[in-house]
Scaffold this active site. Structure first.
Site, PDB file in Angstrom:
ATOM      1  N   GLY A   9     -58.188  14.945  29.132  1.00  0.00           N
ATOM      2  CA  GLY A   9     -56.792  14.659  29.421  1.00  0.00           C
ATOM      3  C   GLY A   9     -56.325  13.520  28.539  1.00  0.00           C
ATOM      4  O   GLY A   9     -56.811  13.351  27.419  1.00  0.00           O
ATOM      5  N   CYS A  10     -55.430  12.714  29.041  1.00  0.00           N
ATOM      6  CA  CYS A  10     -54.881  11.602  28.270  1.00  0.00           C
ATOM      7  C   CYS A  10     -55.996  10.709  27.753  1.00  0.00           C
ATOM      8  O   CYS A  10     -56.781  10.169  28.534  1.00  0.00           O
ATOM      9  CB  CYS A  10     -53.929  10.795  29.138  1.00  0.00           C
ATOM     10  SG  CYS A  10     -53.294   9.332  28.298  1.00  0.00           S
TER      11      CYS A  10
END
Length: 176
Positions: A9-10
């Protein structure tokens, strides 16, 4: 020194978990797995390049093992989310382990199988295991974001739901 590459993810939230161990030389935010050379953050976020937001870790396997890296990775992601992580959705936020050699591939597959078999998650593990490809460092303002912008990072980490998830994931792992 060896390299390990993880998409969780981020990438802002994937640097800090790896960044404080003896044997880990550096953790770099970047992009990998896509078809556009030298992509920008905006291009990757468009979900049109095929790239994942990822971190590449340079580590000394004599001091810190690949298995330990895998354990940290699994604790800091929701491996069942096929669409991204927490409130970040899209292909660039999906999870993946990018292996650099056959041994990493085998260990990644074994750890994924063990996590599936553990029953810790009600859904099947969606994290992909893919061969490593060209890794492009993200723009400088993304590097060590949690150190450069701690208040924004903490609001994002908590507000996205990741902080609560990681805490619960650790508790479940300790109970298992």
């Amino acid at each position: 020194m060896e390299k390990a590459t993880f998409a969780g993810g981020c990438f802002w939230c994937m640097v800090k978990p790896f960044d404080s161990y003896d044997g880990i030389e550096k953790v770099v935010s970047g992009y990998t797995g896509g078809n556009l050379p030298n992509p920008t953050y905006e291009q990757v976020c468009s979900n049109a390049t095929g790239h994942f937001e990822a971190v590449q870790i340079t580590y000394d396997p004599e001091k810190f093992s690949y298995d330990q890296l895998l354990d940290i990775f699994w604790l800091n992601i929701d491996p069942t989310d096929e669409e991204g992580q927490f409130f970040d959705k899209g292909s660039s936020y999906q999870t993946a382990i990018f292996y650099h050699n056959e041994e990493q591939q085998e260990k990644a597959e074994q750890s994924k199988d063990a996590l599936n078999a553990s029953g810790r998650f009600p859904k099947k593990i969606a994290t992909k295991i893919l061969p490593a490809s060209e890794f492009y460092e993200a723009e400088e303002y993304h590097q060590d974001y949690y150190k450069k912008n701690p208040s924004h990072y903490n609001r994002y980490f908590v507000g996205s739901g990741r902080a609560n998830f990681v805490e619960n994931n650790r508790r479940l792992q300790n109970e298992g």
